[in-house]
Scaffold this active site. Structure first.
Site, PDB file in Angstrom:
ATOM      1  N   HIS A  29       0.822  -1.209   0.000  1.00  0.00           N
ATOM      2  CA  HIS A  29       0.000   0.000   0.000  1.00  0.00           C
ATOM      3  C   HIS A  29       0.866   1.274   0.000  1.00  0.00           C
ATOM      4  O   HIS A  29       0.696   2.152  -0.853  1.00  0.00           O
ATOM      5  CB  HIS A  29      -0.913  -0.031   1.236  1.00  0.00           C
ATOM      6  CG  HIS A  29      -1.861   1.123   1.339  1.00  0.00           C
ATOM      7  ND1 HIS A  29      -3.177   1.044   0.937  1.00  0.00           N
ATOM      8  CD2 HIS A  29      -1.683   2.387   1.791  1.00  0.00           C
ATOM      9  CE1 HIS A  29      -3.762   2.215   1.152  1.00  0.00           C
ATOM     10  NE2 HIS A  29      -2.880   3.042   1.671  1.00  0.00           N
ATOM     11  N   GLU A  30       1.772   1.356   0.937  1.00  0.00           N
ATOM     12  CA  GLU A  30       2.575   2.592   1.055  1.00  0.00           C
ATOM     13  C   GLU A  30       3.531   2.751  -0.124  1.00  0.00           C
ATOM     14  O   GLU A  30       3.763   3.859  -0.597  1.00  0.00           O
ATOM     15  CB  GLU A  30       3.342   2.614   2.380  1.00  0.00           C
ATOM     16  CG  GLU A  30       2.475   2.547   3.632  1.00  0.00           C
ATOM     17  CD  GLU A  30       1.386   3.609   3.691  1.00  0.00           C
ATOM     18  OE1 GLU A  30       1.461   4.621   2.983  1.00  0.00           O
ATOM     19  OE2 GLU A  30       0.413   3.402   4.451  1.00  0.00           O
ATOM     20  N   HIS A  34      -5.922   6.214  -3.100  1.00  0.00           N
ATOM     21  CA  HIS A  34      -6.737   5.176  -2.478  1.00  0.00           C
ATOM     22  C   HIS A  34      -7.767   4.655  -3.472  1.00  0.00           C
ATOM     23  O   HIS A  34      -8.284   5.396  -4.301  1.00  0.00           O
ATOM     24  CB  HIS A  34      -7.428   5.718  -1.230  1.00  0.00           C
ATOM     25  CG  HIS A  34      -6.462   5.867  -0.094  1.00  0.00           C
ATOM     26  ND1 HIS A  34      -6.519   6.892   0.807  1.00  0.00           N
ATOM     27  CD2 HIS A  34      -5.401   5.107   0.251  1.00  0.00           C
ATOM     28  CE1 HIS A  34      -5.523   6.751   1.673  1.00  0.00           C
ATOM     29  NE2 HIS A  34      -4.832   5.678   1.359  1.00  0.00           N
ATOM     30  N   CYS A  35      -8.033   3.369  -3.354  1.00  0.00           N
ATOM     31  CA  CYS A  35      -8.894   2.669  -4.299  1.00  0.00           C
ATOM     32  C   CYS A  35     -10.214   2.347  -3.604  1.00  0.00           C
ATOM     33  O   CYS A  35     -10.261   2.111  -2.405  1.00  0.00           O
ATOM     34  CB  CYS A  35      -8.193   1.379  -4.730  1.00  0.00           C
ATOM     35  SG  CYS A  35      -9.133   0.397  -5.894  1.00  0.00           S
ATOM     36  N   CYS A  93      -6.099  -4.349  -7.508  1.00  0.00           N
ATOM     37  CA  CYS A  93      -7.058  -4.495  -8.596  1.00  0.00           C
ATOM     38  C   CYS A  93      -6.329  -4.175  -9.907  1.00  0.00           C
ATOM     39  O   CYS A  93      -5.219  -3.639  -9.897  1.00  0.00           O
ATOM     40  CB  CYS A  93      -8.264  -3.575  -8.394  1.00  0.00           C
ATOM     41  SG  CYS A  93      -7.920  -1.836  -8.697  1.00  0.00           S
ATOM     42  N   CYS A  97      -5.135  -0.507 -10.304  1.00  0.00           N
ATOM     43  CA  CYS A  97      -3.991  -0.127  -9.460  1.00  0.00           C
ATOM     44  C   CYS A  97      -2.727  -0.859  -9.903  1.00  0.00           C
ATOM     45  O   CYS A  97      -1.640  -0.281  -9.949  1.00  0.00           O
ATOM     46  CB  CYS A  97      -4.302  -0.431  -7.995  1.00  0.00           C
ATOM     47  SG  CYS A  97      -5.581   0.649  -7.300  1.00  0.00           S
ATOM     48  N   HIS A 151       1.630   4.270  -2.920  1.00  0.00           N
ATOM     49  CA  HIS A 151       1.499   5.726  -2.824  1.00  0.00           C
ATOM     50  C   HIS A 151       2.714   6.435  -3.402  1.00  0.00           C
ATOM     51  O   HIS A 151       2.583   7.462  -4.062  1.00  0.00           O
ATOM     52  CB  HIS A 151       1.339   6.158  -1.358  1.00  0.00           C
ATOM     53  CG  HIS A 151      -0.058   6.021  -0.839  1.00  0.00           C
ATOM     54  ND1 HIS A 151      -1.177   6.316  -1.586  1.00  0.00           N
ATOM     55  CD2 HIS A 151      -0.523   5.632   0.382  1.00  0.00           C
ATOM     56  CE1 HIS A 151      -2.268   6.107  -0.862  1.00  0.00           C
ATOM     57  NE2 HIS A 151      -1.905   5.684   0.345  1.00  0.00           N
ATOM     58  N   CYS A 171      -8.832  -4.477  -2.715  1.00  0.00           N
ATOM     59  CA  CYS A 171      -7.567  -4.007  -3.288  1.00  0.00           C
ATOM     60  C   CYS A 171      -6.649  -3.512  -2.169  1.00  0.00           C
ATOM     61  O   CYS A 171      -7.098  -2.867  -1.221  1.00  0.00           O
ATOM     62  CB  CYS A 171      -7.845  -2.879  -4.273  1.00  0.00           C
ATOM     63  SG  CYS A 171      -6.356  -2.128  -4.973  1.00  0.00           S
TER      64      CYS A 171
HETATM   65 ZN   LIG Z   1      -3.021   5.073   1.974  1.00  0.00          ZN
HETATM   66 ZN   LIG Z   2      -7.282  -0.770  -6.658  1.00  0.00          ZN
END
Ligand SMILES: [Zn+2]
Ligand SMILES: [Zn+2]
Length: 248
Positions: free
Chosen positions: A155-156, A165-166, A190, A193, A159, A171
């Site tokens: 996640h990070e 953000h999704c 997903c 992304c 970014h 996801c």
């Molecule tokens: Zn975030």
């Molecule tokens: Zn996504």
């Protein structure tokens, strides 16, 4: 969950404020990604995070010398470290050839008026920080702790490549409020992304998935990660009904 009433926000991102011109998109041939322990971090956690970053981008990752914790970034009244300060600290001490630095700390972190953060990444930018402090909260499974950790690293890191953000609840780029929401996400991105990460990070989607699966499997986490299903890219956010996106 005892603390459900509190407005826990797990993930946050900082918009890049235009600071020093660090390369954000595309990996120069000599540029390296560094995983940087901040303070005492168990070796196993550092190695795991490195493996996840490596798998996620298909690039070699170097582990930098740990940076000592700085008292200046500690808020005694909260018992937490300021996440934005840690990002600046990482950037100020990044090896010159680094194009991404991913900091790992075992300390609790926060920003602004949020209770705490699991991690924070510049969006886009050269740095992210992840806290392992709460990874094992509300679960008694070391496998779940590691799967959460993998999700946060993905996640990070996402970014830092400009992924926002999704809305897809499964996801890994989903903005999660609370541990329950975190556990509903997967380590998979997903298609949208994943496509963005591969385009911006220079990775190949099929290789990326195979590598992430290999890391998850090697650590005995396949079942906790949701099996094959948890590694498959969930449907893209555009396919969702409005109801399905509430809570993001
Ligand atoms: Zn975030
Ligand atoms: Zn996504």
């Amino acid at each position: 969950m005892a603390a459900a009433a509190a407005a826990f926000v797990l993930w946050a991102y900082l918009r890049d404020d235009g600071g020093p011109p660090r390369e954000s998109y595309g990996p120069p041939a000599v540029a390296k990604i560094y995983v940087v322990p901040i303070g005492d971090v168990p070796e196993g956690d550092v190695a795991f995070a490195s493996g996840v970053v490596e798998a996620s981008l298909g690039r070699e990752v170097a582990v930098a010398e740990p940076l000592p914790l700085q008292e200046a970034y500690y808020y005694p009244g909260r018992g937490q470290y300021g996440a934005a300060s840690l990002l600046r600290y990482l950037e100020a001490n990044a090896p010159p050839e680094a194009y991404r630095v991913v900091g790992i700390t075992a300390q609790d972190i926060f920003t602004g008026n949020l209770n705490f953060l699991f991690g924070m990444g510049r969006c886009p930018g050269g740095s992210a920080v992840i806290s392992t402090y709460r990874m094992g909260f509300y679960c008694d499974s070391s496998e779940r702790r590691l799967v959460r950790f993998a999700k946060l690293v993905i996640h990070e890191l996402g970014h830092t490549f400009g992924l926002m953000h999704c809305r897809q609840p499964r996801c890994a780029m989903k903005f999660a409020i609370g541990y329950k929401t975190l556990d509903l996400t997967t380590v998979a991105l997903c298609e949208r992304c994943e496509g963005n990460l591969c385009r911006l990070g220079g990775a190949d989607a099929a290789a990326r998935r195979a590598n992430v699966e290999a890391v998850i499997t090697a650590h005995g986490l396949l079942e906790e990660a949701g099996g094959e299903d948890g590694l498959e890219p969930p449907a893209a956010p555009a396919d969702l009904s409005p109801e399905a996106t509430i809570g993001g």
